[in-house]
Design a protein around this motif. Structure first.
Motif, PDB file in Angstrom:
ATOM      1  N   CYS A  34      10.571   7.778 -44.042  1.00  0.00           N
ATOM      2  CA  CYS A  34       9.628   8.697 -43.401  1.00  0.00           C
ATOM      3  C   CYS A  34       8.478   9.007 -44.338  1.00  0.00           C
ATOM      4  O   CYS A  34       8.525   8.679 -45.519  1.00  0.00           O
ATOM      5  CB  CYS A  34      10.306   9.982 -42.918  1.00  0.00           C
ATOM      6  N   GLN A  35       7.430   9.619 -43.782  1.00  0.00           N
ATOM      7  CA  GLN A  35       6.299   9.981 -44.635  1.00  0.00           C
ATOM      8  C   GLN A  35       5.885  11.411 -44.336  1.00  0.00           C
ATOM      9  O   GLN A  35       6.160  11.939 -43.269  1.00  0.00           O
ATOM     10  CB  GLN A  35       5.140   9.015 -44.421  1.00  0.00           C
ATOM     11  N   SER A  36       5.244  12.036 -45.319  1.00  0.00           N
ATOM     12  CA  SER A  36       4.842  13.424 -45.127  1.00  0.00           C
ATOM     13  C   SER A  36       3.643  13.453 -44.170  1.00  0.00           C
ATOM     14  O   SER A  36       3.029  12.425 -43.930  1.00  0.00           O
ATOM     15  CB  SER A  36       4.501  14.059 -46.463  1.00  0.00           C
ATOM     16  N   PRO A  37       3.329  14.628 -43.606  1.00  0.00           N
ATOM     17  CA  PRO A  37       2.270  14.704 -42.595  1.00  0.00           C
ATOM     18  C   PRO A  37       0.966  14.042 -43.032  1.00  0.00           C
ATOM     19  O   PRO A  37       0.238  13.490 -42.204  1.00  0.00           O
ATOM     20  CB  PRO A  37       2.084  16.203 -42.393  1.00  0.00           C
ATOM     21  N   SER A  38       0.651  14.059 -44.319  1.00  0.00           N
ATOM     22  CA  SER A  38      -0.608  13.459 -44.760  1.00  0.00           C
ATOM     23  C   SER A  38      -0.449  11.978 -45.102  1.00  0.00           C
ATOM     24  O   SER A  38      -1.405  11.335 -45.521  1.00  0.00           O
ATOM     25  CB  SER A  38      -1.129  14.212 -45.974  1.00  0.00           C
TER      26      SER A  38
ATOM     27  N   ASP B 189       1.290  10.659 -47.502  1.00  0.00           N
ATOM     28  CA  ASP B 189       1.719  10.473 -48.877  1.00  0.00           C
ATOM     29  C   ASP B 189       2.283  11.800 -49.374  1.00  0.00           C
ATOM     30  O   ASP B 189       1.645  12.824 -49.175  1.00  0.00           O
ATOM     31  CB  ASP B 189       0.517  10.050 -49.733  1.00  0.00           C
ATOM     32  N   PRO B 190       3.422  11.885 -50.002  1.00  0.00           N
ATOM     33  CA  PRO B 190       4.348  10.797 -50.361  1.00  0.00           C
ATOM     34  C   PRO B 190       5.126  10.219 -49.173  1.00  0.00           C
ATOM     35  O   PRO B 190       5.092  10.773 -48.079  1.00  0.00           O
ATOM     36  CB  PRO B 190       5.304  11.492 -51.326  1.00  0.00           C
ATOM     37  N   LYS B 191       5.805   9.113 -49.454  1.00  0.00           N
ATOM     38  CA  LYS B 191       6.717   8.532 -48.476  1.00  0.00           C
ATOM     39  C   LYS B 191       8.130   8.641 -49.033  1.00  0.00           C
ATOM     40  O   LYS B 191       8.320   8.678 -50.245  1.00  0.00           O
ATOM     41  CB  LYS B 191       6.396   7.057 -48.280  1.00  0.00           C
ATOM     42  N   ALA B 192       9.111   8.647 -48.118  1.00  0.00           N
ATOM     43  CA  ALA B 192      10.500   8.714 -48.575  1.00  0.00           C
ATOM     44  C   ALA B 192      11.162   7.364 -48.349  1.00  0.00           C
ATOM     45  O   ALA B 192      10.934   6.720 -47.319  1.00  0.00           O
ATOM     46  CB  ALA B 192      11.242   9.801 -47.825  1.00  0.00           C
TER      47      ALA B 192
ATOM     48  N   ALA C 224      11.720  10.635 -52.370  1.00  0.00           N
ATOM     49  CA  ALA C 224      10.293  10.643 -52.064  1.00  0.00           C
ATOM     50  C   ALA C 224       9.515  10.197 -53.295  1.00  0.00           C
ATOM     51  O   ALA C 224       9.792  10.638 -54.408  1.00  0.00           O
ATOM     52  CB  ALA C 224       9.866  12.052 -51.656  1.00  0.00           C
ATOM     53  N   LEU C 225       8.567   9.289 -53.087  1.00  0.00           N
ATOM     54  CA  LEU C 225       7.706   8.818 -54.173  1.00  0.00           C
ATOM     55  C   LEU C 225       6.248   8.909 -53.729  1.00  0.00           C
ATOM     56  O   LEU C 225       5.931   8.644 -52.565  1.00  0.00           O
ATOM     57  CB  LEU C 225       8.016   7.357 -54.525  1.00  0.00           C
ATOM     58  N   ARG C 226       5.375   9.284 -54.665  1.00  0.00           N
ATOM     59  CA  ARG C 226       3.947   9.282 -54.360  1.00  0.00           C
ATOM     60  C   ARG C 226       3.459   7.839 -54.343  1.00  0.00           C
ATOM     61  O   ARG C 226       4.051   6.971 -54.993  1.00  0.00           O
ATOM     62  CB  ARG C 226       3.184  10.073 -55.411  1.00  0.00           C
ATOM     63  N   ALA C 227       2.347   7.621 -53.640  1.00  0.00           N
ATOM     64  CA  ALA C 227       1.847   6.252 -53.438  1.00  0.00           C
ATOM     65  C   ALA C 227       1.619   5.520 -54.753  1.00  0.00           C
ATOM     66  O   ALA C 227       2.003   4.357 -54.893  1.00  0.00           O
ATOM     67  CB  ALA C 227       0.561   6.296 -52.616  1.00  0.00           C
TER      68      ALA C 227
END
Lengths: 83, 701
Positions: free
Chosen positions: A49-53, A55-58, A67-70
């Protein structure tokens, strides 16, 4: 699981898709942390999944969702699998 | 300036004072494995357990007895590895290496055993005195995951005990296993990890020379591995000439096989991870492939593009609504009880014939302030914290951090700051302590310095009351409207937090955002039982205790100021008129500004002090209706600009005394504490000045 042969950064893996870790491009500390998460070569990962914006993605990594940032996920090179 | 002052260094200090007949047992494990629950079950000690990665930074310890033997249990920080890339990992590793523990219980999560085995294998390399506790078997069963404990035990070569710690199942077996191992009646022969051939050869070159030099009984193979990884310090081996020679030969061999630096590390970690994978394959059966379907579906909704943020704000509004609604009645009961006690105290003092000022000072000053603080603070905290812990236990908080991380990243801060910020809604002092979950010192400091920009429970009443009587049409004293007003103000405070975080990142706390890795743990059924209630009471009563300790002297000072006159005016009036010119510039008046100053011990008493000053009663009191309150304020020159500036100043001014002391404790520095005072104060003064002057210039009032 047949693989496609071409490699992409983990950050570009679409949601619901899987890939196999081929290479880590970060070094020292950042690399160690990724390894400690179980992201060693040949590990299967899935973008879950990904956060509303966006980034980050899980990612599902060895039974855990992390979860990691791009920019961090970009240093993990994977091979897409056609699952 | 030091960032961290937890006193984590030194293994012996972690254990506290140990009686000579006590056997030390350590508890290790990944975050989110229910390690703290196991700890609580074994020791009966109250310790907060949350579904929150990295919660246990301060090391808890407790005692238990089994079959006449005394044990001292040490709860090590939750870590994924012992590679010492964080303070927690260092603490855990140093303690395990110290050899103080008679047995190390590694708590693992049955639902993701493979990942947990990584830590188990690393610990097994250091000591054979290991018991593996496979916890959360009930969760695993629900997810159709079976763990073959016997098989696991025979592969690992150490005892394995299955538990459902929350239900108290398997704890008796665990106690027995600890007893058995601590008394040394069993000699385990743990699994040895096989590394790739060049590494094995290099290890074999080093082991003979290391075997001749004993270092606290640490295994030779592990010491050799540390040396190869250029970490001679941990192993405690002195690098003399002989050792240097052998080591350089070993390095040479590794270089020939292209195994230097990161590659060596990669290869070692890969062997560990793959060993864990093989063990998990033979000991774990998953009968349902999409066992985490439910969790993933929930995650897709609560983190979705359109619903993620609205759901978050909706939950926030719900929590506030329940808090405000629920706190109303118990607050009244407390007020009634306290005024009954006050009558008794008054009659006690009058019948003794004690002087009037003693009654005034003790009862009208100290007692009333303390009573006010307790009556106003206790009910909302006793409701807010359980609700908050409910979300925490459920596993929702990491999702908030996940949703908000991008905003924090743009402010060059850490996504986990969202979690400490949420804690700040309950109490900023608790929020500051919660910043320990942020590993990077720079980002942790930003989180500490900005925590006060979000309002705590203590400021809600002022915010809601003023917003309701000046900005909400009709009498909106109850229902969902105040909760929504509060959510609006909180969104504003989050923007301020982000803005100030960014400002700090570009000035005195310069730096790039550190790496962000956040586990989204499985959703768990919250424990509504005994442990939850007890740990909550701990949290609530702890904060309340500190608030009372600062409220008592504040009450005394206010009373003295209001009841001593010089040149026909009370000291309070003198101070207020001295502050008046400045206060006017920022849209307040002298009494309001003075009230904020006198309320340093507890934000709750701002409005009461203002009212007390206007009516000159010299002691705190309570008004029954909002309309009455509005009239009183308007009579004293309040306009909507005054109300707005008071709200803004409440959101942005200095932290309360308790929070300041906590910041001092967490940063170990008065300078950072001073900055945490000045930063929000300057922000508030600046904002209020702009609002007041703009409204004057535009002729809005």
């Amino acid at each position: 699981m047949p693989s496609s042969g071409s490699t992409i950064p983990l950050s570009k893996l679409p949601l619901g898709q899987q890939g196999i870790v081929r290479e880590l491009r970060s070094n020292s500390r950042a690399r160690r942390r990724l390894l400690d998460l179980g992201l060693v070569v040949d590990t299967i990962v899935e973008a879950v999944c990904q956060s509303p914006s966006g980034d980050p993605k899980a990612y599902q990594i060895r039974g855990t969702v992390i979860a990691l940032r791009a920019e961090e996920a970009a240093s993990v090179i994977i091979e897409r699998t056609e699952s | 300036m030091r960032f961290r002052g937890d006193g984590l260094g030194g293994s012996s200090s972690l254990v506290g004072r140990v009686a000579p007949d006590e056997l030390i047992i350590a508890l290790a494990g990944n975050p989110n494995t229910g390690k703290s629950t196991v700890f609580n079950q074994l020791t009966g000690l109250k310790q907060h357990t949350g579904n929150w990665p990295g919660k246990t930074v301060a090391v808890a310890h407790g005692r238990f007895e089994y079959q006449g033997r005394k044990f001292r249990l040490v709860d090590l920080p939750g870590t994924y590895s012992l590679s010492a890339s964080s303070v927690e990992e260092e603490v855990a590793r140093d303690f395990i290496c110290s050899g103080l523990a008679k047995a190390i219980v590694v708590v693992t999560d049955a639902t993701c055993l493979e990942r947990n085995l990584n830590l188990v294998l690393q610990i097994l390399e250091i000591t054979r005195r290991v018991i593996v506790c496979v916890n959360l078997l009930d969760e695993a069963e629900r997810k159709h995951i079976q763990v073959d404990l016997n098989q696991l035990s025979s592969i690992l070569g150490v005892p394995v005990v299955g538990t459902c710690a929350r239900e108290g199942k398997g704890l008796e077996d665990l106690r027995a296993a600890i007893h058995h191992m601590a008394l040394g009646t069993e000699d385990a022969s743990p699994l040895q990890i096989n590394y790739t051939q060049p590494i094995e050869t290099a290890l074999a070159m080093l082991t003979p020379i290391l075997a001749s030099r004993d270092k606290n009984g640490l295994p030779v193979r592990w010491r050799a591995l540390r040396l190869l990884m250029e970490d001679s310090e941990t192993a405690g081996d002195e690098l003399d000439e002989d050792l240097r020679l052998v080591l350089s030969q070993a390095y040479h061999l590794l270089q020939e096989h292209n195994l230097a630096g990161d590659r060596l590390h990669d290869s070692i970690v890969s062997s560990l991870v793959h060993t864990a994978e093989h063990i998990a394959k033979s000991a774990v059966t998953v009968t349902k492939r999409d066992y985490d379907y439910r969790d993933r579906s929930i995650d897709r909704i609560v983190t979705s593009r359109h619903l993620g943020i609205p759901i978050m704000l909706g939950l926030l509004a719900l929590v506030f609504w329940l808090t405000l609604k629920g706190a109303n009645y118990p607050s009244r009961v407390l007020f009634a009880t306290f005024s009954y006690i006050e009558e008794k105290l008054t009659s006690f003092i009058t019948t003794r014939g004690w002087p009037q000022f003693i009654h005034g000072f003790l009862v009208l000053g100290v007692y009333r302030t303390v009573a006010w603080v307790v009556a106003v603070m206790l009910p909302p905290m006793a409701i807010f914290f359980p609700l908050f812990t409910f979300l925490e236990d459920l596993g929702y908080l990491p999702r908030i951090a996940f949703n908000l991380d991008n905003y924090f990243k743009r402010a060059c801060a850490h996504g986990k700051q969202a979690m400490s910020m949420c804690m700040g809604f309950g109490c900023n002092a608790a929020g500051v302590t919660a910043c320990r979950i942020i590993e990077s010192p720079r980002e942790r400091m930003i989180a500490i310095l900005t925590n006060n920009f979000v309002p705590c429970n203590g400021r809600f009443p002022l915010l809601i009351t003023l917003a309701s009587i000046f900005f909400v049409a009709g009498n909106a004293g109850s229902g969902i409207v105040p909760a929504l007003v509060l959510v609006g103000l909180i969104v504003l405070s989050i923007f301020t937090t982000l803005f100030i975080s960014k400002l700090l990142s570009h000035t005195i706390l310069k730096g790039l955002p550190s790496a962000f890795t956040l586990e989204l743990p499985p959703y768990r059924r919250p424990q509504v039982g005994r442990i939850l209630v007890r740990s909550l009471l701990d949290r609530t009563l702890f904060i309340l205790g500190r608030a009372v300790a600062v409220a008592a002297p504040a009450g005394a000072i206010v009373w003295i100021l209001a009841n001593n006159s010089v040149a026909g005016r009370t000291l309070l009036q003198h101070l207020a008129s001295w502050l008046e010119p400045f206060a006017r510039l920022i849209g307040l008046d002298g009494y309001i500004l003075l009230a904020f100053m006198l309320a340093l011990p507890a934000n709750e008493i701002v409005i009461p002090i203002v009212l007390m000053s206007y009516t000159q009663t010299g002691a705190l009191f309570e008004l029954d209706s909002l309309l009455e309150l509005r009239n009183l304020l308007v009579q004293n020159g309040w306009t909507w600009v005054t109300a707005l500036c008071t709200i803004l100043f409440s959101l942005n001014h200095w932290p309360c005394g308790t929070t300041l002391l906590t910041i001092r404790q967490e940063t170990q520095s008065w300078r950072w504490t001073a900055l945490s005072f000045l930063l929000p104060a300057a922000t508030g003064i600046g904002l209020c000045f702009l609002v007041a002057q703009a409204s004057h210039l535009l002729g809005l009032i």
